[in-house]
Every structure is written in C-alpha cells, then in structure tokens.
Motif scaffolding. Sequence first.
Motif, short mmCIF file in Angstrom:
data_model
loop_
_atom_site.label_atom_id
_atom_site.label_comp_id
_atom_site.label_asym_id
_atom_site.label_seq_id
_atom_site.Cartn_x
_atom_site.Cartn_y
_atom_site.Cartn_z
N ALA B 12 0.83 -1.21 0.00
CA ALA B 12 0.00 0.00 0.00
C ALA B 12 0.86 1.26 0.00
N PHE B 13 1.82 1.32 0.92
CA PHE B 13 2.63 2.54 1.02
C PHE B 13 3.51 2.75 -0.21
N ALA B 14 3.97 1.65 -0.78
CA ALA B 14 4.78 1.77 -2.00
C ALA B 14 3.94 2.28 -3.15
N ALA B 141 8.88 -6.22 -0.61
CA ALA B 141 7.55 -5.95 -1.18
C ALA B 141 7.41 -4.47 -1.45
N PHE B 142 7.92 -3.65 -0.54
CA PHE B 142 7.87 -2.20 -0.74
C PHE B 142 8.66 -1.82 -1.99
N HIS B 143 9.89 -2.30 -2.04
CA HIS B 143 10.77 -1.97 -3.15
C HIS B 143 10.19 -2.46 -4.49
N LEU B 144 9.75 -3.70 -4.50
CA LEU B 144 9.29 -4.29 -5.77
C LEU B 144 7.93 -3.75 -6.22
N THR B 145 7.12 -3.28 -5.28
CA THR B 145 5.85 -2.66 -5.69
C THR B 145 6.15 -1.38 -6.47
N LYS B 146 7.04 -0.58 -5.92
CA LYS B 146 7.42 0.65 -6.63
C LYS B 146 8.02 0.33 -7.99
N TYR B 147 8.87 -0.70 -7.96
CA TYR B 147 9.53 -1.11 -9.20
C TYR B 147 8.49 -1.59 -10.23
N ALA B 148 7.49 -2.32 -9.74
CA ALA B 148 6.49 -2.91 -10.64
C ALA B 148 5.78 -1.83 -11.47
N PHE B 149 5.53 -0.66 -10.86
CA PHE B 149 4.89 0.41 -11.61
C PHE B 149 5.79 0.92 -12.73
N LYS B 150 7.08 1.04 -12.42
CA LYS B 150 8.02 1.51 -13.46
C LYS B 150 8.12 0.48 -14.57
N LEU B 151 8.26 -0.78 -14.16
CA LEU B 151 8.37 -1.86 -15.15
C LEU B 151 7.13 -1.89 -16.05
N SER B 152 5.97 -1.78 -15.41
CA SER B 152 4.71 -1.83 -16.14
C SER B 152 4.67 -0.76 -17.23
N GLU B 153 5.15 0.43 -16.90
CA GLU B 153 5.12 1.51 -17.89
C GLU B 153 6.23 1.33 -18.93
N ALA B 154 7.35 0.77 -18.50
CA ALA B 154 8.46 0.58 -19.44
C ALA B 154 8.11 -0.44 -20.52
#
Lengths: 201, 622
Positions: B12-14, B141-154
């Motif tokens: 959630a926080f990520a 989970a925090f780190h990878l959630t944030k990463y997942a948004f970047k990856l999704s857009e990339a």
Amino acid sequence: MSENLFVTGVGGQGTITLCNLIAEHASDHGFRTSFFQSRGMAHRGGRVTGEIRIAENEDESFGPRISQDGADILIGMEIAELINSYSYLKEGGIVIIVNYSYIPSEVILKKKEFPSLQQAVELFSKKTKQIYSAVEQVNPVNLFTLGLFSAVKSSFKVESDIFSCISLEKTIMNKMKRNKEENIKAFRLGYEYGKKTKEIF
Amino acid sequence: MKRMISGNQAVAFAALEAGIELASGYPGTPSTEALTEICNFSKINDPSPYVEWSTNEKVAFEIAAGAAWAGKRALVTMKMSGANVALDSIVSVAYSGTIGGLVIYMADDPGAEAGMPEQDSRYFALLAGLPLLDPSSPGRAFHLTKYAFKLSEAVELPVILRAVTSVAHTKEIVEADYRYHPLARKPEFKRDILRFTKAGSAICVDQHKTLLDRLKLSKDVMHTHKINQIHLNGGNEKRGLCVISSGVLNHDVDEILSSRPGISSLKLEAIYPLDEDNITGVLKNSEGIVIFEELEPVVEMLVRSLASGLNWKGRIIGKLDGVLPRTGRYSSKEILKGINELEGNERQEEVGTKTQTYKHPITFCAGCPHRGTYVALNRVLKRLKLKKEETVVTGDIGCTILGMNPPIDSCWTEVSMGSSIGLAQGLALSGLKAPVIATIGDSTFFHAGIPPLINAAQHNSDILVIILDNGWTSMTGFQINPGTEEMLQGGNNRRVDIEKIVRAIGVDYLEIIDPFKQEDSVEAISKAIQAGGVRVIIAKRECALTALRREGREIKFRIYHEKCTFCRSCMRETGCPALEVKTIRDKQVMSIDADQCTGCGLCATCCSFGAINPADQSGQGA
C-alpha cells in the motif's frame, strides 16, 4: 543467530497485541525483528499465533517463520493451542503457560475430551525442564502474560536482555492507546507472579 | 522514516509513493490489508487516491485497467481465489497491454493457513503472459511494488506482484517516507480498435505477438535492473553446487547457507519471464542444483527445460524428482532436506512430532445473526421431520460457512464465491428426495451469487436460497459491500438493495426475516421449504460486531441458577461462545459471560425452564 519466540492463544485474548508490543519493543531497541501474525479467526474463537524473530545484528538475514523445533521460547495463553504448538519448541527451550482453557460447546456437551494443564506439562517435560506455569490469571491476559514473560526472561539472564520490567512498562505506556492503567496493572501482576512463584516443573 | 509494517501495508505505502491515482480490490485473506491501508489513508488525507472495495475481483481489475488505459497508475488487490475470478479480463487486457502503470497484487497461501486451495498464482503469469515479481520480505515488497509500476510503464504490460502469507502477514521495519506523491496525470485515452478490441482474428493474433514482444522486453529490463541475486562460487575444485530459491524462501536459504560458504546461490524475485542468463550462469558453474519454491514446480520446469536445451548433464533436485513436497508451507526442514540431498549426505529419517490433541472449531461470534438463521433452519427440519443427514444445505464463502461446524452442523459444501446456488440447482435436478437449500452471505451474493440465481429463476429450479444479509463483508474484517447501509458507506456511495435485485430477477417467492425473531423465522422457513420453485429468504440483521462497535449493547441476558437444570439445551442448539459452565454450590449450571453477551436472546428461546432472561439494569450476568 536469532532468538525465536512463538506465541499462541485463541481469539479474544489479545495475542496479536502482545506480539506487537514485544516485536516493536525489540525493534525500538535496535534489534532486527520480524513478526509473523496468523489472523482472521480471532473473532471466532479460533487459533491465533505470532512468530517473532529477534537478532542483535541488524543485517542478519532470516526468514519470517519459525521452523519445527525452532522456538527458544513458547508462550501458550490457552492450553489446547499450547499443546498444538508443541512441535515448534526447541529441545530445552522455555515454555510459559497461562492456565486458561477455551472450552467449546462440543466439550461441554461431552462429545470430545479437552486436555488439562497437567497433560500439557507432562508433554512438554519430554522436551524441556524450563516450564513456567501461571495457575492464576489476571485480565487483560495478554498484558499479564507479558509480565510473566518479562519475569522469566530476567530470571534467565538471557544475553542482550531488553525485556526488563521497567523498559517494557515504558513501551506499554507509549504504545497502548487505551486502558493504560489497567494494562500496566495486569503487566505488573504478571511480573510479580512470575518472580514469586517461579514454578518450574 | 522507519516503521514496522506488514507486507500488505508495504504494498500500500509503496503504491502511494509510486503515485497511484486509483486502487481497487475485493477483500480476501491474506491480501486484504493492502487495500485497507489505502482506504485508511484516503479517509484522512488530501490529496489521496480514489479507492474502492469493488463488487468482485473481476470488476476491481477492470476498473484499475480502465484507469491505467487513461494513463493513470493503478493498483488492484485480491487473494488467489479472486485472481481466478479476474482471470478472464486479465488475459484479455494483457493482449492490449497498458499505458499507465498497472499492478495486480495477488496473495497466495501455501499451507492454506486461511483455508481455500493451495493455488500457485505464479501460473497466471505463464498463462496470461505477464511479468511476475515475488517479493521475499515486507521490505522487498515495498521496493518491488514501486519497481512494478516503473516496469509496467516501461514494457506497457500489467505486472503481477505475488506475495505469500508469510510475506503479506509479516511485519518488519521498512524505511520509507510514507507519503503520497500524486502524479496528477491528465487523463487521456485514444481510440485504437486494433489495440483495445478483439474483433477479428488478425487483431487478436497481432496483439498476441505484441504481448510476446513486450514479455521478452520485460525479461531484458528486469535483467538490467538485477532483480535476482546471483552469487557464484566459481573455480572450486570440488564439484559446484548451487541453490536456486524463490521469493520468501530466499531468506531461509540465506540462513542455512551461512554455514555452507561453498554453495552458490541464485535468489529469484523476478519469477517470470525467468532470467535465462541467470540460469545459464548457474548451470555452467554447477554439477548439482536444488530448487526451493513453495507449491508448484514453476521455476523448476523452466530450469529443467532450459537445462535440457543446453544438454546440461548435472542433477536437478526439486519436486519433479519427488524429493521436495508440492504441498504445504516450506520451513528450514525442507531446505535442509534439499541441501542434504544436494551434498550427497545420507538421508535422515523424518521424525514426526504430531501432538495435536484438540483443535478449536471456529464458530459464529456471540450474538451473530447467522446463528439465529441456522438455529431456525435446524428447528424447521425437526418440525417437518426432515432428516438432517438427507437434507442438503450448500454453504458458501464467508462467515456463513461457519454453519458447517458443531453444534449447528448445517452446511455440506463450500466451493467458491456464489457456488452454493449453482450447486443446489444441480443437486435438486439430480432428483434428491429431500429439499435442497442454499445458504449465502450478502457480499458473496453480490460478488457471484446473482448469475446463478438468475439461472435458477429462468429454469424454474426447485431450491430454497437463504441469503444471510448482515450488511458487511465481515469475515475479512468488516469491509463495506453494496448492501451496507448508505450512511455507513462513506463517499458518494449508494446502497444497493438485495430485495430489489431478487424481485427484479423474477423470483416470486420472497420472504424477509429477522433471525432474532425465532418464531417468525421458523414459520417463514418452514413454509418456504414446503413450497415449490425458486424460493428466496433474506435473513436480515446487522453483523453483531459492527453493531456493537457503533452502538454498544443495550441489554444482556443472564441465567438464573436456581432454575437451570443443566440440560444444556442452550449450548446444544446454539453453541454460543458466551455460554459457559459454572459450578455453584457444588452444582453445575450454565452461565453467560457478560463480557461476550450481546443480548440477542437466542439462548433464551432454547430454555424450557425459563431460566434465561434479560439481565437487570445492573447488567449482572449469572
């Protein structure tokens, strides 16, 4: 190396609150701490468990769960759930028992047998001599148990012991938002009880 | 800022830090608290993202996908069973891809600690062709959630973020700024039927090709960002040994390998598409590999197929050779077993320490209105001389399924959301002699119970459906659902009325009962069972716990000891946890725990001796 603490009870006893206090207390004292909480059945009289792992080294890598024979300390706030957690206790570990039984209808109706404190003690004697049992209990039972825990820990002079009575009282005052006085009272009674009786089977 | 948070909260926080503008989901253990945290945040903060508990996971996913197609970042949350419900749309959206970052959070439950199948949702990544991340801890989970948004857009694909219970429900210190960084993107959605529709095979096949290209790209992107940790001990004259682990087991492996410095390791969090360079590196360096992953051999199958393609001759230890189990949660026991096998040590005999003596059945809370409904149903069966062992009552997901446990012993089945109604139709059609009854909760009815009720109405099935409407999604922690009182829903929400839905479906036989009015309830259910066609009863009464929290309790009941004969009828019929046994002057009597009693009075309806009555004003229980 981590110190592993397995806590169990039934819904309504405040098992998760007790674990949160211990985990946050350890974490605030600079220890690497993880706390796994089983949840979901709390309102419905089901089994509730908490698994706390505490390590002095902040960079220590360990998984969130305690393995079989992995708990240094096992706290049981309910007899049947304590027995159900037997396999988690390390050989020679510490057991803290609160003599409370949550007896469901099928036992009252004599359709099933319910284990006694004596049976629990006999069982755990196979693994350890360090069994502490509180025959009485005070509400709220989770804070009472925290007091017991603090007394037992201090009597063992475990290395890097951060769970002294004074230090835990501060944590309770800081973290508990409601019923502070009632909670401190139960905690102190648990501590005194643990100090006085030190009932080792 | 450092805070001790769970894996769910970390997601959630990520997501807030990643600037989501919409979050949706349906509650389900062990995923629930992710969206709860965002709901809590949005209640007290401005700006905050739009957040909703949707009717079901498919709807939740479509809402998130819609926002993402308009360029927003969006998060959708669900448990593994919910992912099954959303899957139809997930597979199709994967073909179109996404524009704004779209992260699908799915939580699996190895060991089934919360009930329901031990499903491995990593298969969805293979099935839908979507990248999947499997964080090893709340911090990750925090780190990878944030990463997942970047990856999704990339890579323009939705990204699956999968966690297991041991990550979702573990708390540890996570350092973050715990703030919302809204992106405030201008919404924009351009009409592009070649991308966003599926009419025509040329369109679909082209989209499929695009999906595969994007998937390949995501492999390269994740490789560049070194999501997986590879640690090779090359040049050892001894044969090289390596451990490959996935997600939460990475830390358990660390713990055990700390005393075995010679063994190499590959710790995976980017599960799909699997980084073939990582695997090839490991294979070239090793003669023996053990693979640790909970549930299904997903990584193992990919590694084995790669190894066989490379004509690699070493040994792979895992599930497919029968060494490691496909069921249950892994602990250090399984990891030690695998490493022993890898090192060629003698197999150690497993000593079982099963000591379970008594398992507490989970039961309805004190004052739960569902208890009243099932007690009434039991009374009806008795009155109509219908044998309990012949009268099928299909159960459904949620608190209502607790009617399966003693002393109620009503429900026979539990399958999936809404399934009680479809199953009941099939059972009735099979020609069973006794009437067939379906029981389902309100949120479950909204979620997936409406289509089977329409089906029953259309085909004029011979079933009684009892909808136990307590106004909340209680089992998972009292989330609102479409039927929750409007003033308690918040926002601009409107209440959707189950009664109107049932009438609109064309069910002619509809009765509404209050389960605490036992005589009326027994009468109504009794009549309904004896009638034909589709019959619906709505048992309406708010969840005891939500009502208690809001309004407190007005009356309690007590048992007058002098009148109690200790026949235990109250216990036998209701099993209410507020009932207890006391010994007074050497006589055993039933008693009521005043702390638990909510004053529903159900126990009083069981007593033939008039021993149970409302307590006096002092509220003293017996």
